[in-house]
Design a protein around this motif. Structure first.
Motif, short mmCIF file in Angstrom:
data_model
loop_
_atom_site.label_atom_id
_atom_site.label_comp_id
_atom_site.label_asym_id
_atom_site.label_seq_id
_atom_site.Cartn_x
_atom_site.Cartn_y
_atom_site.Cartn_z
N SER A 142 76.77 102.58 36.31
CA SER A 142 75.82 102.01 37.04
C SER A 142 75.59 100.64 37.12
N ARG B 201 73.31 106.80 34.92
CA ARG B 201 73.56 106.16 33.59
C ARG B 201 73.76 106.80 32.53
N TYR C 46 67.72 101.00 29.02
CA TYR C 46 67.30 100.71 30.29
C TYR C 46 65.86 100.39 30.41
N ASP D 188 72.52 110.51 33.93
CA ASP D 188 71.31 110.91 34.25
C ASP D 188 71.20 110.88 35.65
N SER D 189 70.24 111.20 36.50
CA SER D 189 69.92 111.31 38.03
C SER D 189 70.21 109.66 38.46
N LEU D 190 70.23 108.78 37.79
CA LEU D 190 70.66 107.51 38.38
C LEU D 190 72.05 107.20 38.11
N SER E 280 60.90 104.01 26.64
CA SER E 280 61.75 104.54 27.71
C SER E 280 62.99 105.10 26.57
N GLY F 130 62.88 101.13 32.74
CA GLY F 130 62.20 101.66 33.97
C GLY F 130 63.61 102.28 34.46
N ASP F 131 63.82 101.94 36.03
CA ASP F 131 65.04 102.64 36.86
C ASP F 131 66.06 101.51 36.83
N ASN F 132 66.14 100.75 35.99
CA ASN F 132 66.96 99.66 36.20
C ASN F 132 68.41 100.24 36.10
N LEU F 133 69.67 99.79 36.62
CA LEU F 133 70.94 100.37 36.65
C LEU F 133 71.88 99.72 35.55
#
Lengths: 233, 131
Positions: free
Chosen positions: A107, A80, A181, A76-78, A12, A183-186
């Motif tokens: 985030s 972060r 991070y 990013d899109s999350l 990642s 995966g998609d962890n915030l």
């Protein structure tokens, strides 16, 4: 305390570097041997940081410049943060006291207190590049959700070392902080901190460490920042 | 033998084979204590401008005599005949993987002084003597 390897995260990380830092893509991806050296960041073992790549940062010779700069990746899109990168010098250092940063919600942000945590609050708004180095105050691209422990027992130590060196010598220090991070962890599992003094090519300042975003005595859900008391402190 | 060292809050000296910090005012203060300072080559790289009478040897603690001053940075103390320790505390916490290996409980504080360095707001000089 959690125990896991970081092999997936390194993937990642590499992707994040490629996606986020644009101009640094070539620099990073041209060093596969360096990336391989951090294929397995060890699990946290009661020490706030661990050396990566034998302590040698991933900068290349062409990165060594005496031109001061600071760059922060867009969220990013999350929402972060990504890589924050600077060539720290007296020019980048603040001349004013730090202002409020409470309006920024990084985030995974949660406001929660534990009595045994220094200052009570589990989370701090952690500057990727410390205020004392570049004077960035409430810049959302430079603030992540970080534990008090990571902030004050890990990141701050390295910031102090670099800040005092620059003040003493008037030299430059390349300084890069990369949140990692899964995966998609915030909430980041930690940050990679790299630094190298420029004028002496790392003779006085050189490090490459992973600082763990943990808080002894607390279990953290890195997906959303929620937490609970650990069974054993 | 007398020991001089610069340490952080945790008696840290070095991280990743590099000193934690440095300050010109501290070096000038050390020179007021002694001009004949025993040190190794690593220390001499930084101290040579002020200490042209330094005794530079990788085994400087072996050759220093009772009243000589030894500068400790990246070496362990393997000598028990130490009667005085002068520490300059940075009053900051830095990363560390190499520490001053001396039991200060064997000593008493005989003087303590605070001053501003060239890049550190507050440095504390503490002199310890063996009880």
């Amino acid at each position: 305390m959690r125990k896991k390897t970081y092999k997936k995260k390194i993937y990642s990380l590499v992707v994040a570097l490629a996606v986020v830092v644009g101009g640094y893509i070539t620099t990073q991806l041209n060093q596969p041997e360096s990336v391989q050296n951090i294929e397995d960041i060890p699990a946290y073992k009661n020490k706030p940081y661990v050396e990566l790549n034998d302590g040698k940062p991933y900068f290349t010779e062409k990165d060594l410049t005496t031109k001061s700069f600071e760059k922060y990746s867009p969220l990013d899109s999350l929402g972060r943060c990504g890589v924050a990168y600077a060539n720290v010098s007296k020019k980048t250092m603040p001349t004013e006291k730090r202002g409020s940063i409470g309006q920024v919600k990084p985030s995974g942000w949660q406001t929660i207190k534990y009595d045994f945590v220094d200052g009570k609050y589990l989370y701090n708004r952690c500057h990727l590049i410390g205020y004392q180095l570049t004077g960035e105050n409430a810049n959302e691209r430079n603030l992540i959700t970080g534990t008090r422990y990571m902030n004050t027992k890990g990141m701050l130590y390295f910031e102090n070392m670099v800040a005092d060196y620059v003040k003493e010598t008037n030299n430059h220090v390349l300084y890069r902080v990369t949140p990692v991070y899964e995966g998609d962890n915030l909430v980041a599992d930690g940050v990679i901190m790299e630094a190298m003094s420029v004028e002496d090519e790392g003779l006085d300042i050189e490090f490459n460490v992973f600082v763990y975003n943990v808080q002894p005595g607390v279990n953290i859900n890195y997906a959303n920042g929620k937490s609970h008391l650990a069974k054993e402190k | 033998m007398k020991i001089i060292a610069c340490v952080d809050e945790n008696l840290g000296l070095m991280f990743h084979h590099r000193r934690q910090s440095q300050d010109r005012i501290v070096r000038e203060r050390i020179k007021t204590i002694t001009k004949k300072l025993y040190m190794n080559q690593y220390s001499y790289q930084l101290y040579q401008d002020l200490f042209d009478e330094a005794i530079v040897d990788e085994k400087f603690m072996d050759i220093a005599k009772d009243n000589d001053y030894c500068l400790i940075e990246n070496v362990s103390i393997d000598c028990k005949d130490i009667d005085e320790v002068i520490l300059f505390y940075w009053n900051r916490e830095y990363p560390a993987d190499f520490y001053l290996n001396i039991d200060l409980n064997q000593f008493v504080i005989v003087s303590q002084e605070e001053f501003a360095g060239s890049s550190h707001d507050l440095i504390t000089q503490v002199i310890y003597r063996k009880e």
